[in-house]
Write a protein that holds these residues in place. Structure first.
Motif, PDB file in Angstrom:
ATOM      1  N   LEU A  93      37.039  35.602 -99.899  1.00 47.93           N
ATOM      2  CA  LEU A  93      36.944  34.384 -99.093  1.00 47.93           C
ATOM      3  C   LEU A  93      36.104  34.575 -97.839  1.00 47.93           C
ATOM      4  CD1 LEU A  93      40.652  33.194 -99.382  1.00 47.93           C
ATOM      5  CD2 LEU A  93      38.671  32.343-100.639  1.00 47.93           C
ATOM      6  N   GLY A  94      35.683  35.819 -97.574  1.00 48.45           N
ATOM      7  CA  GLY A  94      34.827  36.073 -96.419  1.00 48.45           C
ATOM      8  C   GLY A  94      35.555  36.019 -95.096  1.00 48.45           C
ATOM      9  N   MET A  95      36.817  36.429 -95.047  1.00 47.69           N
ATOM     10  CA  MET A  95      37.600  36.426 -93.812  1.00 47.69           C
ATOM     11  C   MET A  95      37.581  37.807 -93.171  1.00 47.69           C
ATOM     12  SD  MET A  95      41.011  34.335 -94.932  1.00 47.69           S
ATOM     13  CE  MET A  95      40.961  32.664 -95.575  1.00 47.69           C
ATOM     14  N   GLU A  96      37.821  37.853 -91.883  1.00 49.45           N
ATOM     15  CA  GLU A  96      38.016  39.119 -91.188  1.00 49.45           C
ATOM     16  C   GLU A  96      39.385  39.683 -91.543  1.00 49.45           C
ATOM     17  OE1 GLU A  96      37.521  38.594 -87.055  1.00 49.45           O
ATOM     18  OE2 GLU A  96      35.394  38.032 -87.176  1.00 49.45           O
ATOM     19  N   ILE A 422      50.155  22.777 -90.972  1.00 49.47           N
ATOM     20  CA  ILE A 422      51.301  23.507 -90.436  1.00 49.47           C
ATOM     21  C   ILE A 422      50.941  24.974 -90.297  1.00 49.47           C
ATOM     22  CG2 ILE A 422      53.708  24.154 -90.887  1.00 49.47           C
ATOM     23  CD1 ILE A 422      54.021  21.528 -92.373  1.00 49.47           C
ATOM     24  N   LEU A 423      50.117  25.471 -91.216  1.00 48.61           N
ATOM     25  CA  LEU A 423      49.510  26.786 -91.118  1.00 48.61           C
ATOM     26  C   LEU A 423      48.004  26.598 -90.967  1.00 48.61           C
ATOM     27  CD1 LEU A 423      51.356  28.832 -93.902  1.00 48.61           C
ATOM     28  CD2 LEU A 423      51.804  28.858 -91.452  1.00 48.61           C
ATOM     29  N   VAL A 424      47.417  27.348 -90.053  1.00 47.11           N
ATOM     30  CA  VAL A 424      45.973  27.280 -89.834  1.00 47.11           C
ATOM     31  C   VAL A 424      45.369  28.590 -90.317  1.00 47.11           C
ATOM     32  CG1 VAL A 424      44.123  27.005 -88.146  1.00 47.11           C
ATOM     33  CG2 VAL A 424      46.280  25.758 -87.860  1.00 47.11           C
ATOM     34  N   ALA A 425      44.545  28.489 -91.355  1.00 50.74           N
ATOM     35  CA  ALA A 425      43.961  29.685 -91.954  1.00 50.74           C
ATOM     36  C   ALA A 425      42.714  30.105 -91.198  1.00 50.74           C
ATOM     37  CB  ALA A 425      43.620  29.408 -93.413  1.00 50.74           C
ATOM     38  N   PRO A 426      42.346  31.376 -91.255  1.00 49.04           N
ATOM     39  CA  PRO A 426      41.080  31.823 -90.648  1.00 49.04           C
ATOM     40  C   PRO A 426      39.886  31.153 -91.321  1.00 49.04           C
ATOM     41  CG  PRO A 426      42.507  33.690 -91.211  1.00 49.04           C
ATOM     42  CD  PRO A 426      43.113  32.475 -91.847  1.00 49.04           C
ATOM     43  N   ARG A 427      38.767  31.216 -90.661  1.00 44.12           N
ATOM     44  CA  ARG A 427      37.546  30.639 -91.206  1.00 44.12           C
ATOM     45  C   ARG A 427      37.212  31.315 -92.532  1.00 44.12           C
ATOM     46  NH1 ARG A 427      33.584  27.676 -88.865  1.00 44.12           N
ATOM     47  NH2 ARG A 427      34.525  28.060 -86.818  1.00 44.12           N
ATOM     48  N   SER A 428      36.910  30.475 -93.551  1.00 43.73           N
ATOM     49  CA  SER A 428      36.696  31.002 -94.888  1.00 43.73           C
ATOM     50  C   SER A 428      35.398  30.478 -95.473  1.00 43.73           C
ATOM     51  CB  SER A 428      37.865  30.624 -95.800  1.00 43.73           C
ATOM     52  OG  SER A 428      37.603  30.955 -97.139  1.00 43.73           O
ATOM     53  N   ARG A 429      34.877  31.223 -96.421  1.00 38.56           N
ATOM     54  CA  ARG A 429      33.661  30.826 -97.116  1.00 38.56           C
ATOM     55  C   ARG A 429      33.939  29.702 -98.115  1.00 38.56           C
ATOM     56  NH1 ARG A 429      32.064  35.638 -99.822  1.00 38.56           N
ATOM     57  NH2 ARG A 429      31.417  36.380 -97.769  1.00 38.56           N
ATOM     58  N   TYR A 430      35.163  29.642 -98.665  1.00 39.75           N
ATOM     59  CA  TYR A 430      35.534  28.642 -99.653  1.00 39.75           C
ATOM     60  C   TYR A 430      36.800  27.933 -99.197  1.00 39.75           C
ATOM     61  CZ  TYR A 430      32.473  31.561-102.546  1.00 39.75           C
ATOM     62  OH  TYR A 430      31.422  32.282-103.028  1.00 39.75           O
ATOM     63  N   ASN A 431      36.934  26.664 -99.587  1.00 43.26           N
ATOM     64  CA  ASN A 431      38.166  25.962 -99.276  1.00 43.26           C
ATOM     65  C   ASN A 431      39.228  26.258-100.344  1.00 43.26           C
ATOM     66  OD1 ASN A 431      37.807  24.220-101.527  1.00 43.26           O
ATOM     67  ND2 ASN A 431      36.601  22.788-100.288  1.00 43.26           N
ATOM     68  N   ARG A 435      38.551  28.052-104.474  1.00 48.25           N
ATOM     69  CA  ARG A 435      39.022  29.391-104.863  1.00 48.25           C
ATOM     70  C   ARG A 435      40.551  29.437-104.752  1.00 48.25           C
ATOM     71  NH1 ARG A 435      34.652  29.763-106.613  1.00 48.25           N
ATOM     72  NH2 ARG A 435      33.127  31.457-106.405  1.00 48.25           N
ATOM     73  N   ARG A 436      41.200  28.611-105.550  1.00 47.29           N
ATOM     74  CA  ARG A 436      42.653  28.496-105.444  1.00 47.29           C
ATOM     75  C   ARG A 436      43.353  29.809-105.787  1.00 47.29           C
ATOM     76  NH1 ARG A 436      45.774  23.868-108.785  1.00 47.29           N
ATOM     77  NH2 ARG A 436      44.570  24.887-110.435  1.00 47.29           N
ATOM     78  N   GLU A 437      42.833  30.551-106.774  1.00 46.35           N
ATOM     79  CA  GLU A 437      43.460  31.814-107.152  1.00 46.35           C
ATOM     80  C   GLU A 437      43.391  32.824-106.014  1.00 46.35           C
ATOM     81  OE1 GLU A 437      41.209  30.235-108.871  1.00 46.35           O
ATOM     82  OE2 GLU A 437      42.277  29.555-110.655  1.00 46.35           O
ATOM     83  N   ALA A 438      42.264  32.860-105.298  1.00 40.30           N
ATOM     84  CA  ALA A 438      42.131  33.798-104.182  1.00 40.30           C
ATOM     85  C   ALA A 438      43.057  33.419-103.021  1.00 40.30           C
ATOM     86  CB  ALA A 438      40.673  33.836-103.699  1.00 40.30           C
ATOM     87  N   TRP A 439      43.264  32.130-102.806  1.00 34.88           N
ATOM     88  CA  TRP A 439      44.139  31.672-101.729  1.00 34.88           C
ATOM     89  C   TRP A 439      45.616  31.914-102.047  1.00 34.88           C
ATOM     90  CZ3 TRP A 439      43.160  29.980 -96.861  1.00 34.88           C
ATOM     91  CH2 TRP A 439      41.852  29.622 -96.546  1.00 34.88           C
ATOM     92  N   THR A 440      46.000  31.855-103.300  1.00 35.79           N
ATOM     93  CA  THR A 440      47.419  31.867-103.663  1.00 35.79           C
ATOM     94  C   THR A 440      47.870  33.158-104.344  1.00 35.79           C
ATOM     95  OG1 THR A 440      46.947  30.797-105.793  1.00 35.79           O
ATOM     96  CG2 THR A 440      47.404  29.369-103.917  1.00 35.79           C
TER      97      THR A 440
END
Length: 528
Positions: A93-96, A422-431, A435-440
């Motif tokens: 996802l390109g996150m730190e 309610i949760l704020v995710a870091p800046r990502s390359r995909y929403n 990339r639902r599998e990568a997020w979950t």
């Protein structure tokens, strides 16, 4: 063709030409009349699905072995707490890394707080926590062969999230109005040309006033598998054993006949033992042929028999026959006292029961010792080998059934948490939807492996970690613990001990156990 024989003049030609003995008649023609139908999984299961599940339910209700097997299935596969180990694929996802790990920890804490709330907001019926929902799915998979649930959106006062889960009994999913199955509708599941489930027909008025399920009248509701944007609406988890299988087969099917027979055998043996214990002695009476013929076939035979029986009853009542009082009774001439002995109370029942329990245990994926609660004939090595085999089976079912169900629920919850911010995710390359599998992506920690000898197994875990063959994360997961929580708790305890003036815990002692044993073993070997 049946009359043709091989060159020896005896062996049938079809058996002689068969490369596999299992395809022939077998030695001594044992398999001569064995011709099972070559059916697909659905053709074999769907016509008997309702009856098979009803029999499984009856066994779980009334058979202690079946009930205990399902209970052990839940305890081993899920345990007392089923919690996530969130594995966000932050690299894809390109996150730190630091911000991604902080987000994973925050998401885990938020999910556990909501999922394990004693107010049970995650359950549409508000009866179960998340762990209880997963345990119910594991139990349904055991005696129904599958677990089903619908994802709901419920706004309740006091609940931070609206995502909820409604468990659905597999008995309620069926073809509307008893419609025959076809290539687009099988066992209540609408499928496409690839046999991919599109939706499910769920009976709404499931039971009548007598508690029976009516499959030919009432109302059915169609629930699609997924929403248009990809959110899971109906969860159906099972382990197909053959391509094209639509519904799951319960685990009790392969041993149902033996379990029912074992119950009958136990009841019969118990009744036999009770009868033998009730009658310690009997009085035998003999009549000569002339008297018996007169009583039975004479014109007044019935009256004579009644008078004779009345006389015998009055005589024995007056005689006050006792056994424990050591009194020798006076019997009517022709009578004798015969003592009975329980010589057939067991008759090999124990060995037969153990053999059947081993058969049943293999069906549950457990050892005989686990299902029978009998550890009298095992040592440490055999017990550990047996439990390791069972644990391998448990981990497979946890991954295929429990973890899959839990991951689908977690994905719906995370979608809501991100959508409502309610949760704020870091800046990502995909929403989230790209990339639902990568997020979950998520692993799940359930019941730990049973410890037979805690000291030996702790030393083994330490050696694996120190030699680089394992990590604290893996070893603590085998114990049912989250390594991050353990490390954080250890750090807090060390700081608190310092604040109280106490020395820090000595890790050297824990690491020195095996070294001491190795020294002793080396000394003994050198002495030898």
């Amino acid at each position: 063709m049946n009359g043709l024989v091989a060159s020896d003049g005896v062996t049938p030609l079809n058996e002689y030409c068969s490369a596999y003995a299992g395809g022939g008649n077998g030695f001594g023609d044992q398999m001569k009349n064995w011709f099972p139908a070559n059916k697909s999984a659905d053709a074999a299961l769907l016509p008997v699905l309702e009856t098979a599940n009803a029999r499984a339910d009856d066994l779980v209700r009334n058979n202690a072995i079946a009930h205990g097997g399902v209970q052990m299935h839940m305890d081993n596969v899920v345990g007392s707490l089923f919690r996530p180990s969130y594995r966000l694929n932050y690299k894809l996802l390109g996150m730190e890394e630091k911000s991604a790990r902080d987000f994973m920890k925050e998401a885990e804490c938020a999910f556990i707080e909501y999922a394990e709330s004693p107010f049970c907001y995650i359950d549409a019926e508000r009866k179960r926590t998340f762990t209880m929902l997963v345990r119910a799915i594991a139990a349904a998979h055991c005696h129904h062969g599958e677990g089903m649930a619908a994802s709901e959106w419920i706004n309740r006062p006091g609940a931070l999230f609206k995502t909820a889960v409604k468990l659905v009994s597999p008995k309620r999913v069926s073809n509307p109005n008893g419609k025959m199955s076809n290539n687009r509708l099988r066992g209540g599941v609408a499928v496409d040309r690839h046999n991919c489930a599109l939706g499910y027909w769920v009976k709404q008025d499931a039971y009548n006033e007598y508690g029976a399920l009516d499959s030919y009248g009432g109302k059915w509701k169609y629930v699609s598998r997924e929403a248009k944007w990809g959110r899971t609406k109906f969860i159906h988890v099972f382990e197909p054993l053959e391509a094209g299988q639509t519904r799951g087969a319960n685990l009790l099917l392969s041993m149902m006949q033996q379990m029912q027979s074992l119950s009958t055998l136990q009841n019969t043996t118990l009744q036999n033992a009770i009868i033998n214990a009730m009658y310690a002695a009997v009085i035998e009476s003999e009549l000569d042929s002339e008297q018996a013929f007169q009583l039975i076939s004479g014109e007044s035979g019935a009256d004579q028999m009644q008078k004779w029986m009345s006389y015998m009853g009055e005589y024995h009542s007056a005689a006050n026959i006792r056994m424990n009082g050591a009194r020798i009774p006076h019997l009517v001439p022709g009578e004798k006292l015969k003592f009975t002995q329980s010589t057939n109370a067991n008759n090999g029942f124990t060995d037969l029961e153990a053999s059947m329990l081993r058969f049943i245990a293999s069906g549950f994926g457990m050892s005989y010792e686990q299902i029978a609660r009998d550890y009298s004939k095992v040592n440490y090595s055999s017990a550990r080998a047996s439990f390791n085999e069972s644990f391998r089976y448990t981990m497979g079912k946890r991954k295929v059934i429990a973890a899959r169900f839990a991951s689908l629920v977690f994905a719906n919850w995370l979608e809501e948490a991100l959508h409502r911010r309610i949760l704020v995710a870091p800046r990502s390359r995909y929403n989230f939807y790209e990339r639902r599998e990568a997020w979950t992506r998520c692993e799940w920690i359930g019941a730990g492996r049973l410890s037979i000898d805690g000291l030996k197994e702790v030393k083994e875990a330490i050696l694996r970690i120190e030699s680089g063959l394992s990590t604290y994360e893996k070893e603590l997961a085998l114990m049912g613990e989250d390594y991050i929580e353990v490390f954080e708790q250890q750090a807090r305890e060390i700081e608190e001990r310092k604040a109280k003036g106490l020395p820090p815990p000595s890790w050297v002692l824990a690491m020195g156990f095996d070294a001491a044993n190795q020294d002793n073993g080396g000394t003994q070997q050198n002495a030898a």
